[in-house]
Design a protein around this motif. Structure first.
Motif, PDB file in Angstrom:
ATOM      1  N   ARG A 112      65.388  56.377   8.147  1.00 43.15           N
ATOM      2  CA  ARG A 112      63.763  55.819   7.732  1.00 43.15           C
ATOM      3  C   ARG A 112      62.807  56.214   8.603  1.00 43.15           C
ATOM      4  NH1 ARG A 112      61.475  50.955   8.894  1.00 43.15           N
ATOM      5  NH2 ARG A 112      63.480  50.193   9.735  1.00 43.15           N
TER       6      ARG A 112
ATOM      7  N   ASP B   3      63.832  55.487   2.412  1.00 41.55           N
ATOM      8  CA  ASP B   3      62.673  54.454   2.543  1.00 41.55           C
ATOM      9  C   ASP B   3      63.158  53.154   1.978  1.00 41.55           C
ATOM     10  OD1 ASP B   3      60.516  53.176   3.058  1.00 41.55           O
ATOM     11  OD2 ASP B   3      59.436  53.935   1.483  1.00 41.55           O
ATOM     12  N   ASP B   4      64.126  52.232   2.862  1.00 43.38           N
ATOM     13  CA  ASP B   4      64.488  50.734   2.680  1.00 43.38           C
ATOM     14  C   ASP B   4      64.637  50.274   4.007  1.00 43.38           C
ATOM     15  OD1 ASP B   4      66.644  48.937   2.474  1.00 43.38           O
ATOM     16  OD2 ASP B   4      66.393  49.757   0.375  1.00 43.38           O
TER      17      ASP B   4
ATOM     18  N   ARG C 253      66.157  53.480  11.687  1.00 41.99           N
ATOM     19  CA  ARG C 253      65.023  54.960  11.715  1.00 41.99           C
ATOM     20  C   ARG C 253      65.882  55.994  11.851  1.00 41.99           C
ATOM     21  NH1 ARG C 253      60.024  53.957  11.951  1.00 41.99           N
ATOM     22  NH2 ARG C 253      59.363  51.560  12.333  1.00 41.99           N
TER      23      ARG C 253
END
Length: 304
Positions: A219, A228-229, A234
């Protein structure tokens, strides 16, 4: 009871005795358990079936002898992927024995000469070595045999006569012409093997070839495959080609899972490594029964 011919892999940790002395029983048990289960998951991802864990070892059955040898020869790399401070201090290694023959499975265990020989070969191996019996060597395709070094005949406990034993040498040395165990296609036809993994999610598509740098999934900014969740870390996971195999390593807080086509149960990963093969799905940050989990589809292509 029925017999079936199987390839038996017996992998044993080395260095665990010193670990128990230096770290104490509780911490050492946790580390050894984590390591043996990482080895078991790696072998299961390669097509094996874990029969049982034995303290600091694991016993696995394969139908495919080539897959057993390839996976067994890379077990030391699996330990290197376990990057905690405790594991670095432990300096654990693994030694592996592989044999093939008729075995009988009964009540969660298996029996047979091949099981006994695989265990004895593991005992005779040095740290980082994979020793195979003559039946395994005879089952390998001719190019793969080039990656094996004959130890001639050695005495194995329980065997009346010395038996032929081979050591798998997949790294380039002065005695071998192979860069890795899986590079044998180049020796056969002079052509470079086509190895890549295709990864898809929604409208995203990435191809990772064997000579590409590792692909980071996560991410955060600058990752190779962004997801993107909020459940995705990261730097959630890494996919890379190493030693001729495609490896998925989880670094996340919530874990990952892999479901291979044709396999009923997914492989769960939490800061562990799994070998990817064939086709399947990779779930990020949620359990397999959560249909909202961000899921990637993958297909591994390995052609000579």
């Amino acid at each position: 009871m029925e017999q079936a011919v199987r390839t038996v892999v017996f992998a044993d940790l080395t260095g665990s005795t010193g670990l128990f002395e230096s770290a104490g029983n509780v911490a050492a048990t946790q580390i050894v358990t984590r390591c043996t289960h990482a080895l078991g998951r790696h072998l299961a991802c390669a097509g094996g079936r874990v029969v049982k864990y034995l303290g600091d070892g694991v016993l696995v059955l394969f139908d495919d002898t080539v897959a057993a040898v390839q996976a067994g020869a890379h077990l030391q790399e699996v330990l290197h992927e376990l990057a905690s401070v405790e594991l670095r201090r432990a300096a654990l290694g693994v030694k592996t024995g592989i044999d093939r023959g008729a075995i009988v499975e009964h009540d969660g265990d298996c029996y047979g000469d091949a099981v006994n020989v695989a265990a004895r070969l593991s005992d005779r191996a040095q740290t980082g070595e994979t020793l195979i019996g003559d039946a395994v060597f005879a089952s390998l395709p001719e190019p793969l045999r080039i990656a094996c070094h004959s130890l001639d005949r050695i005495t194995i406990k329980g065997k009346a006569e010395p038996m032929r034993v081979w050591r798998v040498d997949f790294a380039r040395t002065a005695e071998t012409t192979l860069t890795t165990l899986l590079d044998y296609h180049e020796l056969v036809d002079g052509a470079r093997s086509v190895r890549r993994i295709d990864i898809d999610r929604l409208d995203q598509h990435v191809e990772l070839h064997a000579d590409d740098a590792a692909l980071i999934i996560g991410r955060g900014e600058g990752v190779g495959f962004p997801v993107d969740d909020p459940r995705v870390s990261r730097r959630h996971a890494r996919i890379e080609w190493t030693g001729g195999q495609c490896l998925l390593t989880d670094f996340s807080s919530n874990g990952s899972w892999v479901r291979f086509v044709g396999s009923a149960a997914p492989v769960m990963l939490r800061r562990d490594t799994c070998t990817l093969y064939g086709e399947g799905e990779i779930g990020l940050g949620a359990t397999p029964d959560d249909f909202t989990a961000p899921t990637l589809r993958f297909r591994v292509i390995d052609q000579g």
